[in-house]
Design a protein around this motif. Structure first.
Motif, PDB file in Angstrom:
ATOM      1  N   ARG A   3       0.852  -1.195   0.000  1.00 47.85           N
ATOM      2  CA  ARG A   3       0.000   0.000   0.000  1.00 47.85           C
ATOM      3  C   ARG A   3       0.878   1.231   0.000  1.00 47.85           C
ATOM      4  NH1 ARG A   3      -5.451   0.570   2.055  1.00 47.85           N
ATOM      5  NH2 ARG A   3      -5.200   2.420   3.348  1.00 47.85           N
ATOM      6  N   LYS A   4       0.502   2.223  -0.770  1.00 46.94           N
ATOM      7  CA  LYS A   4       1.279   3.468  -0.766  1.00 46.94           C
ATOM      8  C   LYS A   4       1.109   4.166   0.592  1.00 46.94           C
ATOM      9  CE  LYS A   4       3.133   4.301  -4.969  1.00 46.94           C
ATOM     10  NZ  LYS A   4       3.687   2.982  -5.337  1.00 46.94           N
ATOM     11  N   PHE A   5       2.123   4.909   0.975  1.00 45.80           N
ATOM     12  CA  PHE A   5       2.157   5.564   2.282  1.00 45.80           C
ATOM     13  C   PHE A   5       2.614   7.007   2.050  1.00 45.80           C
ATOM     14  CE2 PHE A   5       3.885   6.792   6.319  1.00 45.80           C
ATOM     15  CZ  PHE A   5       3.270   6.002   7.282  1.00 45.80           C
ATOM     16  N   GLU A 204       7.790  -6.615   1.963  1.00 47.58           N
ATOM     17  CA  GLU A 204       6.684  -5.980   2.678  1.00 47.58           C
ATOM     18  C   GLU A 204       6.969  -4.582   3.198  1.00 47.58           C
ATOM     19  OE1 GLU A 204       4.126  -7.806   5.657  1.00 47.58           O
ATOM     20  OE2 GLU A 204       4.515  -9.705   4.652  1.00 47.58           O
ATOM     21  N   ILE A 205       8.219  -4.322   3.558  1.00 45.48           N
ATOM     22  CA  ILE A 205       8.555  -3.042   4.174  1.00 45.48           C
ATOM     23  C   ILE A 205       8.290  -1.909   3.181  1.00 45.48           C
ATOM     24  CG2 ILE A 205      11.002  -3.090   3.483  1.00 45.48           C
ATOM     25  CD1 ILE A 205      11.660  -1.971   6.249  1.00 45.48           C
ATOM     26  N   ARG A 206       7.781  -0.788   3.711  1.00 44.26           N
ATOM     27  CA  ARG A 206       7.537   0.339   2.812  1.00 44.26           C
ATOM     28  C   ARG A 206       8.686   1.333   2.857  1.00 44.26           C
ATOM     29  NH1 ARG A 206       1.473   1.196   3.708  1.00 44.26           N
ATOM     30  NH2 ARG A 206       2.045   0.879   5.875  1.00 44.26           N
ATOM     31  N   ILE A 207       9.118   1.735   1.680  1.00 43.91           N
ATOM     32  CA  ILE A 207      10.251   2.650   1.554  1.00 43.91           C
ATOM     33  C   ILE A 207       9.776   3.907   0.819  1.00 43.91           C
ATOM     34  CG2 ILE A 207      12.604   2.923   0.676  1.00 43.91           C
ATOM     35  CD1 ILE A 207      12.846  -0.174   0.847  1.00 43.91           C
ATOM     36  N   LEU A 208       9.950   5.050   1.493  1.00 40.43           N
ATOM     37  CA  LEU A 208       9.457   6.321   0.948  1.00 40.43           C
ATOM     38  C   LEU A 208      10.618   7.145   0.432  1.00 40.43           C
ATOM     39  CD1 LEU A 208       7.241   7.381   4.004  1.00 40.43           C
ATOM     40  CD2 LEU A 208       6.717   5.681   2.234  1.00 40.43           C
ATOM     41  N   TYR A 209      10.301   8.070  -0.431  1.00 41.41           N
ATOM     42  CA  TYR A 209      11.277   9.090  -0.804  1.00 41.41           C
ATOM     43  C   TYR A 209      10.833  10.398  -0.168  1.00 41.41           C
ATOM     44  CZ  TYR A 209      13.494  12.922  -3.087  1.00 41.41           C
ATOM     45  OH  TYR A 209      14.172  14.098  -3.282  1.00 41.41           O
ATOM     46  N   GLY A 210      11.774  11.206   0.296  1.00 38.81           N
ATOM     47  CA  GLY A 210      11.457  12.537   0.812  1.00 38.81           C
ATOM     48  C   GLY A 210      12.504  13.534   0.365  1.00 38.81           C
ATOM     49  N   GLY A 211      12.081  14.752   0.132  1.00 41.71           N
ATOM     50  CA  GLY A 211      12.994  15.815  -0.301  1.00 41.71           C
ATOM     51  C   GLY A 211      12.377  16.592  -1.443  1.00 41.71           C
ATOM     52  N   SER A 212      11.711  17.705  -1.079  1.00 45.67           N
ATOM     53  CA  SER A 212      11.112  18.608  -2.078  1.00 45.67           C
ATOM     54  C   SER A 212      10.076  17.945  -2.981  1.00 45.67           C
ATOM     55  CB  SER A 212      12.211  19.280  -2.913  1.00 45.67           C
ATOM     56  OG  SER A 212      13.059  20.050  -2.095  1.00 45.67           O
ATOM     57  N   VAL A 213       9.356  16.955  -2.441  1.00 47.86           N
ATOM     58  CA  VAL A 213       8.281  16.326  -3.239  1.00 47.86           C
ATOM     59  C   VAL A 213       7.148  17.345  -3.408  1.00 47.86           C
ATOM     60  CG1 VAL A 213       6.523  14.504  -3.300  1.00 47.86           C
ATOM     61  CG2 VAL A 213       8.793  14.007  -2.370  1.00 47.86           C
ATOM     62  N   THR A 214       6.621  17.433  -4.619  1.00 42.66           N
ATOM     63  CA  THR A 214       5.455  18.278  -4.911  1.00 42.66           C
ATOM     64  C   THR A 214       4.447  17.440  -5.688  1.00 42.66           C
ATOM     65  OG1 THR A 214       6.367  18.961  -7.021  1.00 42.66           O
ATOM     66  CG2 THR A 214       6.861  20.383  -5.130  1.00 42.66           C
ATOM     67  N   ALA A 215       3.267  18.026  -5.919  1.00 43.70           N
ATOM     68  CA  ALA A 215       2.260  17.306  -6.709  1.00 43.70           C
ATOM     69  C   ALA A 215       2.779  17.075  -8.124  1.00 43.70           C
ATOM     70  CB  ALA A 215       0.955  18.091  -6.721  1.00 43.70           C
ATOM     71  N   GLY A 229       5.899   5.649  -1.704  1.00 46.17           N
ATOM     72  CA  GLY A 229       5.216   6.860  -1.254  1.00 46.17           C
ATOM     73  C   GLY A 229       6.227   7.910  -0.867  1.00 46.17           C
ATOM     74  N   GLY A 230       5.776   8.887  -0.068  1.00 52.29           N
ATOM     75  CA  GLY A 230       6.671   9.996   0.234  1.00 52.29           C
ATOM     76  C   GLY A 230       6.529  10.517   1.647  1.00 52.29           C
ATOM     77  N   LEU A 231       7.619  11.138   2.120  1.00 55.88           N
ATOM     78  CA  LEU A 231       7.602  11.929   3.347  1.00 55.88           C
ATOM     79  C   LEU A 231       7.773  13.370   2.862  1.00 55.88           C
ATOM     80  CD1 LEU A 231       7.512  12.160   6.414  1.00 55.88           C
ATOM     81  CD2 LEU A 231       9.958  11.688   6.495  1.00 55.88           C
ATOM     82  N   VAL A 232       6.740  14.159   3.108  1.00 52.55           N
ATOM     83  CA  VAL A 232       6.638  15.463   2.456  1.00 52.55           C
ATOM     84  C   VAL A 232       6.718  16.579   3.489  1.00 52.55           C
ATOM     85  CG1 VAL A 232       5.178  16.873   0.960  1.00 52.55           C
ATOM     86  CG2 VAL A 232       5.106  14.356   0.770  1.00 52.55           C
TER      87      VAL A 232
END
Ligand code: PGA
Length: 248
Positions: A3-5, A204-215, A229-232
């Protein structure tokens, strides 16, 4: 299928009353039952925001916690307090905590173990500086951070946790990593988890990207095979966050 996070990191922004207003403004924009959507709010905003999102698809996260249950630790917040207030997730090891508050890998591992002990899911952050990237030691550095973070964490707990890859040079700079750069490291983190545990855990583990994510950048980033998914940061305080959650 993971599932996206999508988590918003509000950082040190919004007073309690402003936080309630923002939560109410964002709620209709972030409706989505196929993803996990989390607002990681300042500690003092937790209680009113938990009340504000009640009955919605949004869960509340904290941005930090201490690794003891209670005691003489003036100014700190215990995992028991977070849990009792209705928090489900806690960001651990954000680069700003490491950089400005001297949090070490060892301390973060203690926090991660403590979060699990009390039923909180840690969002474990890692990431390299620009110098490290230019030196070509990104993957080695990330492996060190991941190995330290998961010390003594069982496979079952590792499976349920969330990792956020946040290159420090991309945080708050408007300089988003390319989807290839982000995929390379997120894929590598999954490989590290596979080596530390097994394939099922890595799957199973979810791995997000973060850093200046925008729509605008979310669709391409979130389409990468290892980015769940992302950490925004900045964009999570704006209606743009709705576009990130509903990026498809
Ligand atoms: P940013 O922050 O989206 O403003 O770059 C991300 C983060 O620090 O989690």
């Amino acid at each position: 299928m993971r599932r996206k996070f999508i988590a918003g990191n509000w950082k040190m922004n919004k007073t309690p009353s402003e936080a309630v207003t923002l939560a109410a403004e964002l709620l209709p924009l972030v409706k989505n039952d196929e993803e996990d959507v989390v607002f990681c709010v300042p500690a003092i905003d937790i209680v009113p925001v938990v009340a504000a999102v009640k009955g919605s698809n949004v869960k509340v996260g904290a941005q930090n916690m201490y690794f003891e249950d209670k005691g003489a630790y003036t100014g700190e917040i215990s995992p028991l307090m977070l849990k009792d207030a209705g928090v489900d997730y806690v960001i651990i090891g954000h680069s700003e905590r490491r950089q400005y508050f001297g949090e070490s890998d060892e301390m973060l591992n203690k926090k991660i173990l403590k979060a699990f002990e009390h039923g909180l899911t840690p969002i474990i952050c890692c990431g390299e500086t620009l110098e490290q990237r230019e030196e070509g030691i990104t993957l080695e550095w990330i492996k060190g951070q991941i190995t330290a973070a998961f010390q003594n964490v069982s496979a079952d707990l590792a499976k349920a946790s969330v990792v956020a890859y946040e290159p420090i040079w991309a945080i708050g700079t408007g300089k988003v990593a390319t989807s290839e750069q982000a995929q390379e490291v997120c894929g590598y983190i999954r490989k590290c988890i596979c080596e530390l545990y097994d394939e099922a855990t890595a799957d199973e583990i979810r791995i997000l990207y973060g850093g200046s994510v925008t729509a605008a950048s979310a669709p391409e980033l979130f389409a990468m095979p290892d980015i769940d998914g992302g950490l925004v940061g900045g964009a999570s305080l704006k209606p743009d966050f709705g576009g990130i959650v509903n990026y498809k």
